[in-house]
Design a protein around this motif. Structure first.
Motif, mmCIF file in Angstrom:
data_model
loop_
_atom_site.group_PDB
_atom_site.id
_atom_site.type_symbol
_atom_site.label_atom_id
_atom_site.label_comp_id
_atom_site.label_asym_id
_atom_site.label_seq_id
_atom_site.Cartn_x
_atom_site.Cartn_y
_atom_site.Cartn_z
ATOM 1 N N ILE A 168 0.857 -1.240 -0.029
ATOM 2 C CA ILE A 168 0.079 -0.052 -0.109
ATOM 3 C C ILE A 168 0.976 1.287 -0.049
ATOM 4 O O ILE A 168 0.534 2.191 -0.644
ATOM 5 N N GLU A 169 1.877 1.378 0.707
ATOM 6 C CA GLU A 169 2.525 2.528 1.063
ATOM 7 C C GLU A 169 3.291 2.899 -0.267
ATOM 8 O O GLU A 169 3.469 4.083 -0.531
ATOM 9 N N CYS A 170 3.908 1.923 -1.168
ATOM 10 C CA CYS A 170 4.501 2.065 -2.498
ATOM 11 C C CYS A 170 3.583 2.275 -3.581
ATOM 12 O O CYS A 170 3.860 2.593 -4.645
ATOM 13 N N ARG A 171 2.208 2.303 -3.344
ATOM 14 C CA ARG A 171 1.138 2.314 -4.055
ATOM 15 C C ARG A 171 1.127 1.404 -5.273
ATOM 16 O O ARG A 171 0.800 1.298 -6.437
ATOM 17 N N ALA A 172 1.678 0.059 -4.923
ATOM 18 C CA ALA A 172 1.670 -1.201 -5.778
ATOM 19 C C ALA A 172 0.410 -1.590 -5.710
ATOM 20 O O ALA A 172 -0.106 -2.196 -6.760
ATOM 21 N N ALA A 173 -0.642 -1.555 -4.705
ATOM 22 C CA ALA A 173 -1.895 -1.922 -4.605
ATOM 23 C C ALA A 173 -2.781 -0.887 -3.843
ATOM 24 O O ALA A 173 -2.314 0.043 -3.079
ATOM 25 N N ALA A 174 -4.060 -0.958 -4.329
ATOM 26 C CA ALA A 174 -5.004 0.165 -3.883
ATOM 27 C C ALA A 174 -5.560 -0.618 -2.496
ATOM 28 O O ALA A 174 -5.797 0.108 -1.458
ATOM 29 N N CYS A 175 -5.633 -2.046 -2.079
ATOM 30 C CA CYS A 175 -6.280 -2.503 -1.188
ATOM 31 C C CYS A 175 -5.552 -3.816 -0.815
ATOM 32 O O CYS A 175 -5.264 -4.512 -2.000
ATOM 33 N N ALA A 186 0.897 -2.061 -12.409
ATOM 34 C CA ALA A 186 1.414 -2.114 -11.170
ATOM 35 C C ALA A 186 2.029 -3.445 -10.626
ATOM 36 O O ALA A 186 2.610 -3.613 -9.967
ATOM 37 N N TYR A 187 1.729 -4.412 -11.581
ATOM 38 C CA TYR A 187 2.060 -5.646 -11.138
ATOM 39 C C TYR A 187 3.326 -5.977 -10.919
ATOM 40 O O TYR A 187 3.930 -6.653 -9.889
ATOM 41 N N PRO A 188 4.376 -5.635 -11.771
ATOM 42 C CA PRO A 188 5.680 -5.697 -11.719
ATOM 43 C C PRO A 188 6.277 -5.136 -10.361
ATOM 44 O O PRO A 188 7.000 -5.748 -9.789
ATOM 45 N N LEU A 243 -13.681 0.021 -9.165
ATOM 46 C CA LEU A 243 -12.578 -0.186 -9.986
ATOM 47 C C LEU A 243 -11.996 1.058 -10.604
ATOM 48 O O LEU A 243 -10.886 1.214 -10.762
ATOM 49 N N ASP A 244 -12.661 2.321 -10.515
ATOM 50 C CA ASP A 244 -12.233 3.677 -10.589
ATOM 51 C C ASP A 244 -11.158 3.746 -9.573
ATOM 52 O O ASP A 244 -10.170 4.699 -9.709
ATOM 53 N N TRP A 245 -11.668 3.515 -8.205
ATOM 54 C CA TRP A 245 -10.989 4.069 -6.936
ATOM 55 C C TRP A 245 -9.537 3.319 -7.096
ATOM 56 O O TRP A 245 -8.511 3.550 -6.772
ATOM 57 N N LEU A 246 -9.733 1.894 -7.583
ATOM 58 C CA LEU A 246 -8.490 1.138 -7.538
ATOM 59 C C LEU A 246 -7.481 1.740 -8.624
ATOM 60 O O LEU A 246 -6.286 1.760 -8.388
ATOM 61 N N ALA A 247 -7.976 2.208 -9.546
ATOM 62 C CA ALA A 247 -7.178 2.706 -10.695
ATOM 63 C C ALA A 247 -6.354 4.106 -10.055
ATOM 64 O O ALA A 247 -5.280 4.513 -10.284
ATOM 65 N N THR A 250 -3.498 3.557 -7.787
ATOM 66 C CA THR A 250 -2.214 2.813 -8.298
ATOM 67 C C THR A 250 -1.940 3.619 -9.641
ATOM 68 O O THR A 250 -1.270 3.332 -10.544
ATOM 69 N N GLU A 251 -2.261 4.732 -9.978
ATOM 70 C CA GLU A 251 -2.354 5.701 -11.181
ATOM 71 C C GLU A 251 -0.906 5.977 -11.495
ATOM 72 O O GLU A 251 -0.759 5.757 -12.915
ATOM 73 N N LYS A 252 0.024 5.922 -10.696
ATOM 74 C CA LYS A 252 1.259 6.417 -11.171
ATOM 75 C C LYS A 252 1.624 5.319 -11.953
ATOM 76 O O LYS A 252 2.507 5.411 -12.998
ATOM 77 N N HIS A 253 1.329 4.045 -11.753
ATOM 78 C CA HIS A 253 2.008 2.974 -12.533
ATOM 79 C C HIS A 253 1.210 2.923 -14.019
ATOM 80 O O HIS A 253 1.776 2.437 -14.927
ATOM 81 N N ASP A 254 -0.159 3.338 -13.954
ATOM 82 C CA ASP A 254 -0.849 3.302 -15.145
ATOM 83 C C ASP A 254 -0.241 4.092 -16.339
ATOM 84 O O ASP A 254 -0.990 4.212 -17.382
ATOM 85 N N GLN A 255 0.367 5.142 -15.775
ATOM 86 C CA GLN A 255 0.902 6.348 -16.635
ATOM 87 C C GLN A 255 2.120 5.854 -17.204
ATOM 88 O O GLN A 255 2.692 6.735 -18.059
#
Length: 109
Positions: A24-31, A64-66, A96-100, A103-108
């Motif tokens: 959570i702290e590194c934003r690899a996961a939302a929950c 964010a999976y990697p 799903l929007d909240w999840l995105a 973790t958005e820094k990884h989606d960009q």
């Protein structure tokens, strides 16, 4: 954004909570859900083993999976941790929007 549910198990509550917090702290996961202990029966190095493990349900994205894998590989106490990613094909759009967003820094990238 492709949402994922990642599964892993840890040997005790302390290591499970530590790994969950790191994700959570590194934003690899939302929950991350830390589930109650359960028995696991498996074959390891030619022998049938029985252990009590703590399951984690990790909600993340394909992008964010990697980082999820890196955190688990570096912080998990097992030599070969369980690491299974399942695509989430449907879900509550607001969730799903909240999840995105979480973790958005990884989606960009």
């Amino acid at each position: 954004m492709e949402p994922l549910l990642v599964l892993t198990n840890l040997p005790d509550v302390a290591s499970a909570e530590k790994l969950a917090r790191a994700l959570i702290e590194c934003r690899a996961a939302a929950c991350v859900n830390v589930l109650p202990a359960c028995p696991s029966i498996y074959r390891w190095q030619g022998a049938v083993e029985v252990a009590t493990e703590i399951p984690l349900l990790i909600k993340t994205t394909r992008a964010a999976y990697p980082l999820v894998e890196e955190v688990i590989r570096t912080q998990h106490p097992y030599d070969v941790p369980e690491l299974i990613a399942i695509s989430i094909t449907d879900g509550l759009p607001a969730y799903l929007d909240w999840l995105a967003m979480e973790t958005e820094k990884h989606d960009q990238e």
